[in-house]
Motif scaffolding. Structure first.
Motif, PDB file in Angstrom:
ATOM      1  N   MET A 230       0.804  -1.212   0.000  1.00 19.12           N
ATOM      2  CA  MET A 230       0.000   0.000   0.000  1.00 19.12           C
ATOM      3  C   MET A 230       0.843   1.272   0.000  1.00 19.12           C
ATOM      4  O   MET A 230       1.892   1.333   0.650  1.00 19.12           O
ATOM      5  N   GLY A 231       0.341   2.260  -0.712  1.00 18.75           N
ATOM      6  CA  GLY A 231       0.952   3.577  -0.707  1.00 18.75           C
ATOM      7  C   GLY A 231      -0.068   4.620  -0.307  1.00 18.75           C
ATOM      8  O   GLY A 231      -1.189   4.291   0.121  1.00 18.75           O
ATOM      9  N   PRO A 232       0.269   5.903  -0.428  1.00 22.55           N
ATOM     10  CA  PRO A 232      -0.665   6.969  -0.075  1.00 22.55           C
ATOM     11  C   PRO A 232      -1.992   6.822  -0.811  1.00 22.55           C
ATOM     12  O   PRO A 232      -2.023   6.515  -2.003  1.00 22.55           O
ATOM     13  N   GLY A 233      -3.072   7.022  -0.096  1.00 23.93           N
ATOM     14  CA  GLY A 233      -4.406   6.891  -0.656  1.00 23.93           C
ATOM     15  C   GLY A 233      -5.024   5.536  -0.437  1.00 23.93           C
ATOM     16  O   GLY A 233      -6.209   5.340  -0.724  1.00 23.93           O
ATOM     17  N   SER A 234      -4.244   4.587   0.075  1.00 26.29           N
ATOM     18  CA  SER A 234      -4.766   3.254   0.348  1.00 26.29           C
ATOM     19  C   SER A 234      -5.574   3.257   1.639  1.00 26.29           C
ATOM     20  O   SER A 234      -5.428   4.148   2.478  1.00 26.29           O
ATOM     21  N   THR A 235      -6.407   2.236   1.792  1.00 30.70           N
ATOM     22  CA  THR A 235      -7.288   2.183   2.959  1.00 30.70           C
ATOM     23  C   THR A 235      -7.436   0.752   3.480  1.00 30.70           C
ATOM     24  O   THR A 235      -7.399  -0.202   2.714  1.00 30.70           O
TER      25      THR A 235
ATOM     26  N   PHE B  93      -7.815  -1.717  17.851  1.00 35.25           N
ATOM     27  CA  PHE B  93      -6.806  -1.960  16.815  1.00 35.25           C
ATOM     28  C   PHE B  93      -6.918  -0.925  15.699  1.00 35.25           C
ATOM     29  O   PHE B  93      -5.915  -0.384  15.215  1.00 35.25           O
ATOM     30  N   THR B  94      -8.149  -0.642  15.295  1.00 34.71           N
ATOM     31  CA  THR B  94      -8.387   0.319  14.215  1.00 34.71           C
ATOM     32  C   THR B  94      -7.849   1.695  14.573  1.00 34.71           C
ATOM     33  O   THR B  94      -7.157   2.341  13.764  1.00 34.71           O
ATOM     34  N   LYS B  95      -8.152   2.152  15.767  1.00 34.83           N
ATOM     35  CA  LYS B  95      -7.710   3.488  16.184  1.00 34.83           C
ATOM     36  C   LYS B  95      -6.194   3.565  16.330  1.00 34.83           C
ATOM     37  O   LYS B  95      -5.563   4.574  15.978  1.00 34.83           O
ATOM     38  N   GLY B  96      -5.591   2.502  16.849  1.00 33.19           N
ATOM     39  CA  GLY B  96      -4.150   2.506  17.018  1.00 33.19           C
ATOM     40  C   GLY B  96      -3.406   2.454  15.696  1.00 33.19           C
ATOM     41  O   GLY B  96      -2.467   3.221  15.459  1.00 33.19           O
ATOM     42  N   LEU B  97      -3.805   1.536  14.809  1.00 35.55           N
ATOM     43  CA  LEU B  97      -3.133   1.416  13.518  1.00 35.55           C
ATOM     44  C   LEU B  97      -3.322   2.670  12.677  1.00 35.55           C
ATOM     45  O   LEU B  97      -2.401   3.090  11.963  1.00 35.55           O
ATOM     46  N   ALA B  98      -4.495   3.282  12.766  1.00 30.96           N
ATOM     47  CA  ALA B  98      -4.747   4.507  12.001  1.00 30.96           C
ATOM     48  C   ALA B  98      -3.721   5.582  12.339  1.00 30.96           C
ATOM     49  O   ALA B  98      -3.226   6.295  11.451  1.00 30.96           O
ATOM     50  N   GLN B  99      -3.393   5.709  13.608  1.00 28.48           N
ATOM     51  CA  GLN B  99      -2.398   6.703  14.016  1.00 28.48           C
ATOM     52  C   GLN B  99      -1.007   6.334  13.504  1.00 28.48           C
ATOM     53  O   GLN B  99      -0.228   7.194  13.098  1.00 28.48           O
ATOM     54  N   GLN B 100      -0.710   5.045  13.506  1.00 22.76           N
ATOM     55  CA  GLN B 100       0.618   4.592  13.114  1.00 22.76           C
ATOM     56  C   GLN B 100       0.908   4.853  11.637  1.00 22.76           C
ATOM     57  O   GLN B 100       2.045   5.179  11.263  1.00 22.76           O
ATOM     58  N   VAL B 101      -0.105   4.699  10.769  1.00 21.76           N
ATOM     59  CA  VAL B 101       0.151   4.792   9.322  1.00 21.76           C
ATOM     60  C   VAL B 101      -0.346   6.098   8.702  1.00 21.76           C
ATOM     61  O   VAL B 101      -0.230   6.276   7.485  1.00 21.76           O
ATOM     62  N   ALA B 102      -0.868   6.994   9.510  1.00 23.29           N
ATOM     63  CA  ALA B 102      -1.423   8.244   8.967  1.00 23.29           C
ATOM     64  C   ALA B 102      -0.376   9.038   8.191  1.00 23.29           C
ATOM     65  O   ALA B 102      -0.675   9.592   7.119  1.00 23.29           O
ATOM     66  N   SER B 103       0.842   9.091   8.690  1.00 21.00           N
ATOM     67  CA  SER B 103       1.883   9.882   8.024  1.00 21.00           C
ATOM     68  C   SER B 103       2.270   9.297   6.673  1.00 21.00           C
ATOM     69  O   SER B 103       2.893   9.977   5.852  1.00 21.00           O
ATOM     70  N   ARG B 104       1.899   8.041   6.436  1.00 19.10           N
ATOM     71  CA  ARG B 104       2.162   7.397   5.153  1.00 19.10           C
ATOM     72  C   ARG B 104       1.022   7.602   4.166  1.00 19.10           C
ATOM     73  O   ARG B 104       1.046   7.076   3.049  1.00 19.10           O
ATOM     74  N   GLY B 105      -0.002   8.347   4.573  1.00 22.97           N
ATOM     75  CA  GLY B 105      -1.134   8.616   3.696  1.00 22.97           C
ATOM     76  C   GLY B 105      -2.082   7.457   3.578  1.00 22.97           C
ATOM     77  O   GLY B 105      -2.869   7.370   2.622  1.00 22.97           O
ATOM     78  N   ILE B 106      -2.054   6.549   4.550  1.00 23.11           N
ATOM     79  CA  ILE B 106      -2.936   5.381   4.556  1.00 23.11           C
ATOM     80  C   ILE B 106      -3.950   5.559   5.682  1.00 23.11           C
ATOM     81  O   ILE B 106      -3.594   5.908   6.804  1.00 23.11           O
TER      82      ILE B 106
END
Length: 311
Positions: A192-197, A226-239
């Motif tokens: 996954m790259g930026p814009g992925s979900t 898990f959703t809230k934690g992972l969201a914070q971890q990958v936000a800077s990657r645009g995911i």
């Protein structure tokens, strides 16, 4: 004399009719299923009435044009509705499912292909370490990439008391419902790259646990976290990472040890909208969270539960 002077214009009449058709209490039928039973995992096509996965009722608008998605549990119920909706929104779709669910999976594959999109069938068991380790890479290889992962596969089996709930069932429920999300999401992030979900399926059970499905409800609360934690971890990657929390939805899960048989005729009738949802009604939530229209939403749980209040 113009139409307005006669009372109601044709346009106003059409709008009134459309609003009536969109009444959430009646837009889909209030099902009162007969008592029935299927061995786990069961088949949608043998469920009475057959759940609406959108084969005739979902119309796409191109929101996911060119995207490549993997949907686990994509053969039936919510997963099937999501897979079909994604295809009609323009995505190529791989579905992961148990081999015993092949009859249901064939319906979904056909619907994806009829939408003009690539369909990839990936039968296997998330309890199998090798399958878990390879299913995401297999989907990406067949699709030519991956930018949407829907972690939807789930196990739900009722037990009247904690004493009846075995460690074996607890291990299986946690492995399928939440532990596999770690494995699959880790693998997906490599593609996954930026814009992925990533979109995870949690449940109203995360907030209002039914005492007969303690293990299932506990995994759904864990999925929110898990959703809230992972969201914070990958936000800077645009995911982005989000979740959908369905309420009572009429699927084969309910008749294959997911609900007491005597309660099936009134399943979902206690929601504010007075009925159980249909799988096709869940699909737009996943489409929204997977699309660029939700670009400023991450770490959120979208509740689709018939009006039940949630935190």
């Amino acid at each position: 004399m113009d139409n307005n002077s006669q009372g109601t214009s044709p346009d106003a009449a059409r709008l009134t009719a459309q609003l009536a058709a969109d009444d959430p209490t009646t837009r889909h039928p209030k099902v009162s299923p007969p008592e029935q039973d299927q061995p786990e995992p069961g088949l949608d096509v043998k469920t009475e009435p057959v759940p609406d996965i959108g084969l005739e009722s979902y119309v796409g608008l191109g929101r996911l044009r060119g995207r490549k998605a993997l949907v686990t549990g994509g053969d039936s119920g919510i997963g099937a509705a999501v897979a079909i909706a994604f295809a009609r929104e323009g995505a190529d779709v791989a579905i992961a499912y148990l081999p015993a669910e092949e009859e249901d999976a064939r319906r979904v594959v056909t619907a994806i292909e009829e939408a003009g999109r690539t369909a990839v069938a990936l039968p296997g068991d998330l309890m199998d370490r090798d399958y878990r380790a390879g299913v995401v890479d297999a989907a990406a290889a067949e699709l030519g990439g991956l930018d949407i992962l829907v972690n939807n596969a789930g196990k739900q089996v009722i037990n009247e008391t904690l004493e009846e709930l075995s460690d074996e069932q607890i291990d299986e429920t946690f492995q399928i419902n939440i532990k596999s999300m770690f494995t699959l999401s880790r693998a997906a992030l490599r593609h996954m790259g930026p814009g992925s979900t990533i979109v995870n399926t949690t449940s109203v059970q995360a907030y209002e646990p039914n005492p007969m499905i303690l293990d299932y409800a506990a995994t759904k609360a864990a999925i929110n976290n898990f959703t809230k934690g992972l969201a914070q971890q990958v936000a800077s990657r645009g995911i982005r990472v989000n979740a959908v929390a369905p309420g009572p939805v009429w699927t084969v899960l309910q008749v294959s040890e997911g609900q007491p048989k005597g309660k099936l005729p009134v399943f979902g009738h206690n929601t504010p909208l007075g009925r159980a949802g249909q799988p096709v009604e869940m699909a737009p939530a996943y489409v929204f969270l997977a699309s660029g229209e939700s670009s400023y939403i991450s770490g959120d749980t979208l509740n689709a539960n018939g009006g039940t209040p949630t935190p």
